[in-house]
Design a protein around this motif. Structure first.
Motif, PDB file in Angstrom:
ATOM      1  N   ALA A   1      16.656   1.691 -20.062  1.00 57.22           N
ATOM      2  CA  ALA A   1      17.436   2.815 -20.581  1.00 57.22           C
ATOM      3  C   ALA A   1      18.312   2.396 -21.744  1.00 57.22           C
ATOM      4  O   ALA A   1      18.488   3.154 -22.709  1.00 57.22           O
ATOM      5  CB  ALA A   1      18.296   3.405 -19.466  1.00 57.22           C
ATOM      6  N   THR A   2      18.897   1.207 -21.661  1.00 57.89           N
ATOM      7  CA  THR A   2      19.683   0.630 -22.744  1.00 57.89           C
ATOM      8  C   THR A   2      19.356  -0.859 -22.772  1.00 57.89           C
ATOM      9  O   THR A   2      18.701  -1.375 -21.851  1.00 57.89           O
ATOM     10  CB  THR A   2      21.198   0.826 -22.519  1.00 57.89           C
ATOM     11  N   PRO A   3      19.801  -1.583 -23.789  1.00 54.84           N
ATOM     12  CA  PRO A   3      19.540  -3.028 -23.795  1.00 54.84           C
ATOM     13  C   PRO A   3      20.073  -3.744 -22.562  1.00 54.84           C
ATOM     14  O   PRO A   3      19.566  -4.808 -22.190  1.00 54.84           O
ATOM     15  CB  PRO A   3      20.245  -3.506 -25.074  1.00 54.84           C
ATOM     16  N   ASP A   4      21.095  -3.159 -21.886  1.00 54.68           N
ATOM     17  CA  ASP A   4      21.694  -3.825 -20.731  1.00 54.68           C
ATOM     18  C   ASP A   4      21.371  -3.167 -19.397  1.00 54.68           C
ATOM     19  O   ASP A   4      21.741  -3.700 -18.341  1.00 54.68           O
ATOM     20  CB  ASP A   4      23.221  -3.865 -20.898  1.00 54.68           C
ATOM     21  N   THR A   5      20.705  -2.020 -19.408  1.00 56.70           N
ATOM     22  CA  THR A   5      20.464  -1.264 -18.175  1.00 56.70           C
ATOM     23  C   THR A   5      18.978  -1.008 -17.982  1.00 56.70           C
ATOM     24  O   THR A   5      18.310  -0.480 -18.880  1.00 56.70           O
ATOM     25  CB  THR A   5      21.210   0.080 -18.196  1.00 56.70           C
ATOM     26  N   THR A   6      18.470  -1.378 -16.809  1.00 56.70           N
ATOM     27  CA  THR A   6      17.067  -1.162 -16.470  1.00 56.70           C
ATOM     28  C   THR A   6      16.973  -0.324 -15.201  1.00 56.70           C
ATOM     29  O   THR A   6      17.686  -0.589 -14.217  1.00 56.70           O
ATOM     30  CB  THR A   6      16.346  -2.499 -16.244  1.00 56.70           C
ATOM     31  N   LEU A   7      16.109   0.685 -15.231  1.00 55.06           N
ATOM     32  CA  LEU A   7      15.835   1.511 -14.064  1.00 55.06           C
ATOM     33  C   LEU A   7      14.451   1.167 -13.530  1.00 55.06           C
ATOM     34  O   LEU A   7      13.537   0.842 -14.299  1.00 55.06           O
ATOM     35  CB  LEU A   7      15.892   2.995 -14.439  1.00 55.06           C
ATOM     36  N   GLY A   8      14.277   1.236 -12.219  1.00 57.65           N
ATOM     37  CA  GLY A   8      12.989   0.907 -11.628  1.00 57.65           C
ATOM     38  C   GLY A   8      12.639   1.836 -10.487  1.00 57.65           C
ATOM     39  O   GLY A   8      13.518   2.435  -9.855  1.00 57.65           O
ATOM     40  N   ALA A   9      11.357   1.959 -10.226  1.00 57.42           N
ATOM     41  CA  ALA A   9      10.866   2.742  -9.088  1.00 57.42           C
ATOM     42  C   ALA A   9       9.561   2.132  -8.615  1.00 57.42           C
ATOM     43  O   ALA A   9       8.766   1.619  -9.419  1.00 57.42           O
ATOM     44  CB  ALA A   9      10.660   4.203  -9.477  1.00 57.42           C
ATOM     45  N   SER A  10       9.343   2.170  -7.307  1.00 54.05           N
ATOM     46  CA  SER A  10       8.073   1.679  -6.765  1.00 54.05           C
ATOM     47  C   SER A  10       7.716   2.477  -5.523  1.00 54.05           C
ATOM     48  O   SER A  10       8.585   3.051  -4.858  1.00 54.05           O
ATOM     49  CB  SER A  10       8.149   0.187  -6.429  1.00 54.05           C
ATOM     50  N   TYR A  11       6.428   2.501  -5.250  1.00 48.75           N
ATOM     51  CA  TYR A  11       5.932   3.169  -4.045  1.00 48.75           C
ATOM     52  C   TYR A  11       4.931   2.238  -3.382  1.00 48.75           C
ATOM     53  O   TYR A  11       3.956   1.791  -3.998  1.00 48.75           O
ATOM     54  CB  TYR A  11       5.259   4.505  -4.380  1.00 48.75           C
ATOM     55  N   THR A  12       5.183   1.935  -2.118  1.00 49.41           N
ATOM     56  CA  THR A  12       4.272   1.124  -1.316  1.00 49.41           C
ATOM     57  C   THR A  12       3.512   2.050  -0.373  1.00 49.41           C
ATOM     58  O   THR A  12       4.116   2.828   0.370  1.00 49.41           O
ATOM     59  CB  THR A  12       5.038   0.068  -0.512  1.00 49.41           C
ATOM     60  N   PHE A  13       2.196   1.975  -0.417  1.00 43.78           N
ATOM     61  CA  PHE A  13       1.360   2.866   0.378  1.00 43.78           C
ATOM     62  C   PHE A  13       1.318   2.413   1.838  1.00 43.78           C
ATOM     63  O   PHE A  13       1.446   1.224   2.147  1.00 43.78           O
ATOM     64  CB  PHE A  13      -0.073   2.901  -0.179  1.00 43.78           C
ATOM     65  N   LYS A  14       1.160   3.360   2.726  1.00 48.10           N
ATOM     66  CA  LYS A  14       0.925   3.066   4.133  1.00 48.10           C
ATOM     67  C   LYS A  14      -0.293   2.157   4.253  1.00 48.10           C
ATOM     68  O   LYS A  14      -1.300   2.344   3.571  1.00 48.10           O
ATOM     69  CB  LYS A  14       0.694   4.377   4.883  1.00 48.10           C
ATOM     70  N   SER A  15      -0.201   1.151   5.114  1.00 46.60           N
ATOM     71  CA  SER A  15      -1.310   0.216   5.270  1.00 46.60           C
ATOM     72  C   SER A  15      -2.523   0.904   5.888  1.00 46.60           C
ATOM     73  O   SER A  15      -2.419   1.948   6.541  1.00 46.60           O
ATOM     74  CB  SER A  15      -0.883  -0.970   6.133  1.00 46.60           C
ATOM     75  N   ARG A  16      -3.659   0.285   5.682  1.00 47.20           N
ATOM     76  CA  ARG A  16      -4.913   0.732   6.285  1.00 47.20           C
ATOM     77  C   ARG A  16      -5.493  -0.451   7.061  1.00 47.20           C
ATOM     78  O   ARG A  16      -6.365  -1.170   6.608  1.00 47.20           O
ATOM     79  CB  ARG A  16      -5.898   1.216   5.217  1.00 47.20           C
ATOM     80  N   MET A  17      -4.948  -0.643   8.271  1.00 49.63           N
ATOM     81  CA  MET A  17      -5.342  -1.773   9.100  1.00 49.63           C
ATOM     82  C   MET A  17      -6.392  -1.344  10.117  1.00 49.63           C
ATOM     83  O   MET A  17      -6.340  -0.230  10.659  1.00 49.63           O
ATOM     84  CB  MET A  17      -4.134  -2.331   9.854  1.00 49.63           C
ATOM     85  N   ASP A  18      -7.350  -2.242  10.372  1.00 46.18           N
ATOM     86  CA  ASP A  18      -8.269  -2.026  11.478  1.00 46.18           C
ATOM     87  C   ASP A  18      -7.497  -2.104  12.800  1.00 46.18           C
ATOM     88  O   ASP A  18      -6.370  -2.615  12.855  1.00 46.18           O
ATOM     89  CB  ASP A  18      -9.373  -3.081  11.473  1.00 46.18           C
ATOM     90  N   ASP A  19      -8.095  -1.603  13.869  1.00 43.66           N
ATOM     91  CA  ASP A  19      -7.487  -1.748  15.190  1.00 43.66           C
ATOM     92  C   ASP A  19      -7.425  -3.232  15.558  1.00 43.66           C
ATOM     93  O   ASP A  19      -8.388  -3.977  15.345  1.00 43.66           O
ATOM     94  CB  ASP A  19      -8.293  -0.996  16.246  1.00 43.66           C
ATOM     95  N   MET A  20      -6.292  -3.661  16.105  1.00 46.61           N
ATOM     96  CA  MET A  20      -6.183  -5.049  16.560  1.00 46.61           C
ATOM     97  C   MET A  20      -6.956  -5.214  17.865  1.00 46.61           C
ATOM     98  O   MET A  20      -6.794  -4.418  18.800  1.00 46.61           O
ATOM     99  CB  MET A  20      -4.715  -5.439  16.755  1.00 46.61           C
ATOM    100  N   GLU A  21      -7.792  -6.243  17.932  1.00 40.63           N
ATOM    101  CA  GLU A  21      -8.657  -6.452  19.081  1.00 40.63           C
ATOM    102  C   GLU A  21      -8.539  -7.878  19.584  1.00 40.63           C
ATOM    103  O   GLU A  21      -8.249  -8.808  18.824  1.00 40.63           O
ATOM    104  CB  GLU A  21     -10.118  -6.161  18.721  1.00 40.63           C
ATOM    105  N   GLY A  22      -8.800  -8.054  20.878  1.00 43.81           N
ATOM    106  CA  GLY A  22      -8.788  -9.383  21.459  1.00 43.81           C
ATOM    107  C   GLY A  22      -8.988  -9.330  22.960  1.00 43.81           C
ATOM    108  O   GLY A  22      -9.440  -8.329  23.517  1.00 43.81           O
ATOM    109  N   ARG A  23      -8.641 -10.437  23.628  1.00 40.47           N
ATOM    110  CA  ARG A  23      -8.776 -10.556  25.067  1.00 40.47           C
ATOM    111  C   ARG A  23      -7.410 -10.409  25.718  1.00 40.47           C
ATOM    112  O   ARG A  23      -6.374 -10.754  25.140  1.00 40.47           O
ATOM    113  CB  ARG A  23      -9.367 -11.914  25.434  1.00 40.47           C
ATOM    114  N   ALA A  24      -7.406  -9.882  26.942  1.00 39.77           N
ATOM    115  CA  ALA A  24      -6.148  -9.680  27.655  1.00 39.77           C
ATOM    116  C   ALA A  24      -6.397  -9.742  29.150  1.00 39.77           C
ATOM    117  O   ALA A  24      -7.542  -9.671  29.626  1.00 39.77           O
ATOM    118  CB  ALA A  24      -5.524  -8.339  27.274  1.00 39.77           C
TER     119      ALA A  24
END
Length: 458
Positions: free
Chosen positions: A253-276
């Protein structure tokens, strides 16, 4: 195994390096990545935090100097978790009862390259996790009627993120960035449910399958215990691969001021599987173990939006602030468990969580003392995402207030050492409600985090 999974597995092994997981403090997420961000309250949206910036806003990679940079580091987390039985006054602390428990260690690694208007990066970071270990002799290991089971109560969740990031400086004022992230998560869990908790789940329609009838047919059912744990540094009872991603931008915005924005998407994980092993505890028949396959279905990391600014008050002083909204409600309504016994029979359970969306405010400041030394401090304040009525003793992800401090010492123009210390103030929460507890409990959780990074430019 696909090429993607072979590469990712190698990065996971390099990241873990025989170490243990970190205890997250924004529910299951760490409160900042890299020592620069951590020392400044986790702020990272609109100022240069080095290669770790790819974990929050990939566009910040363009704030780094031209050339290549490598980073190696680690987090060391010590926790103070205590659970009190409010009916009897008994208490138990989460301590090192097994080889894969705290203090928790999470290494970080990253490599970045700046080519004119383009910047690129790849890294491997512990995105977050959770860890408790209450042993097998406390009130948490007693079934209905005070029956001692000798069975463990513990948890270990580890989430690893491997971002492939890029940013492009569109104009002198505008920079855009993004990443595609390979993700891995693993879970160890030992959990005892008393007969009253099992009955509450069945009565609420949260437990189904043929094994429900088998449990109900026992002469004196006192409880049921799930064990899906590997007592190894990185081994997990269940695990899964998936992917995620981020988009980000910076505007000067100015030489001394910076604005930022970010968006992190919801993960797309497989079902966790194993022995129990599902162990039915009966007052007459004793302990009856069913071995089989288990799935934790649709366990995802949440989407979140982050807004921030940074401002140079003077050539030496920099201040920064971020505001984040984390959409936990979309991903943590229930923990979905599906178990199929080798000998036949199944049970499906929905463990209620009902998390709320979380708002986080992060504040930080940095002062460059001289060409070699920069000091930093910050604070981080979050709303509570967990509900007291669905709190588990083995999932006490409650801390929400932090203070931090740190420094950078430059040995030369090429090599720098970053250090941060962060304290999560004690947060106390009660739960007197079934099905997630039988006895009324009070859980208190505080912790300390030390982060150390070494950066080398070449």
């Amino acid at each position: 195994m696909t090429t993607r999974k072979i590469v990712a597995s190698a990065l996971v092994s390099a990241l873990a390096g025989g170490a243990q997981l970190a205890q997250a403090t924004d529910v299951f997420r760490l409160e900042g990545y890299g020592a620069i961000s951590r020392a400044m309250g986790g702020t990272a949206v609109a100022h240069d935090v080095g290669p770790a910036g790819m974990m929050t806003n990939p566009a910040t990679l363009s704030l780094m100097a031209d050339g290549d940079q490598a980073m190696l580091g680690l987090d060391l987390v010590t926790t103070d978790i205590k659970v009190k039985n409010k009916a009897t006054g008994e208490s138990v602390s989460s301590d090192t009862h097994a080889n894969n428990r705290g203090p928790y260690l999470a290494p970080e690694a990253a490599l970045t390259k700046r080519l004119g208007a383009w910047s690129f990066g790849v890294g491997a970071f512990a995105q977050g996790g959770l860890g408790t270990e209450y042993g097998n002799g406390s009130f948490l290991s007693r079934a209905a009627g005070g029956l001692a089971t000798g069975l463990d109560n513990s948890s270990r969740l580890l989430v690893l993120n491997i971002p492939f990031a890029a940013s492009f400086q569109v104009t002198d004022k505008l920079t855009l960035g993004g990443s595609i992230d390979a993700m891995w998560q693993g879970l160890n869990l030992d959990l005892l449910l008393g007969a009253d908790q099992v009955g509450s789940l069945i009565g609420a329609g949260r437990a189904s399958g043929s094994l429900v009838g088998a449990l109900g047919g026992l002469p004196d059912l006192r409880g049921a215990h799930f064990s899906l744990t590997k007592d190894q540094f990185l081994g997990s009872g269940v695990d899964a691969w998936g992917y995620g991603g981020k988009l980000g931008m910076l505007y000067r915005a100015t030489p001394d001021t910076t604005l930022g924005a970010s968006y992190t998407f919801k993960s797309r994980m497989d079902d966790m599987e194993g022995r129990a092993t599902l162990t039915a505890i009966d007052g007459i028949a004793g302990q009856i173990a069913f071995k089989g396959k288990i799935q934790i279905n649709d366990f995802q990391m949440p989407a979140h939006v982050d807004l921030g600014f940074s401002h140079h008050l003077t050539p030496q002083w920099t201040v920064a602030a971020d505001v984040s909204r984390v959409f936990w409600r979309d991903v943590m309504k229930d923990i979905k468990v599906a178990f199929t016994a080798d000998a036949g029979g199944d049970i499906n359970i929905l463990l209620p969580q009902d998390y709320k969306d979380q708002t986080i405010v992060s504040l930080g400041a940095a002062y460059q003392v001289n060409d070699s030394l920069t000091v930093r401090a910050g604070g981080r304040f979050a709303s509570q995402a967990l509900s007291s009525s669905t709190l588990f003793a083995v999932i006490p992800a409650t801390p929400r207030k932090h203070l931090s401090a740190g420094l950078t010492y430059a040995f030369s123009k090429q090599s720098k050492l970053d250090f941060a210390y962060s304290h999560a103030f004690k947060e106390t929460m009660d739960n007197t409600s079934q099905p997630n507890t039988s006895a009324p409990i009070e859980v208190a959780h505080a912790q300390n985090n030390v982060t150390l990074n070494f950066r080398y430019s070449f």
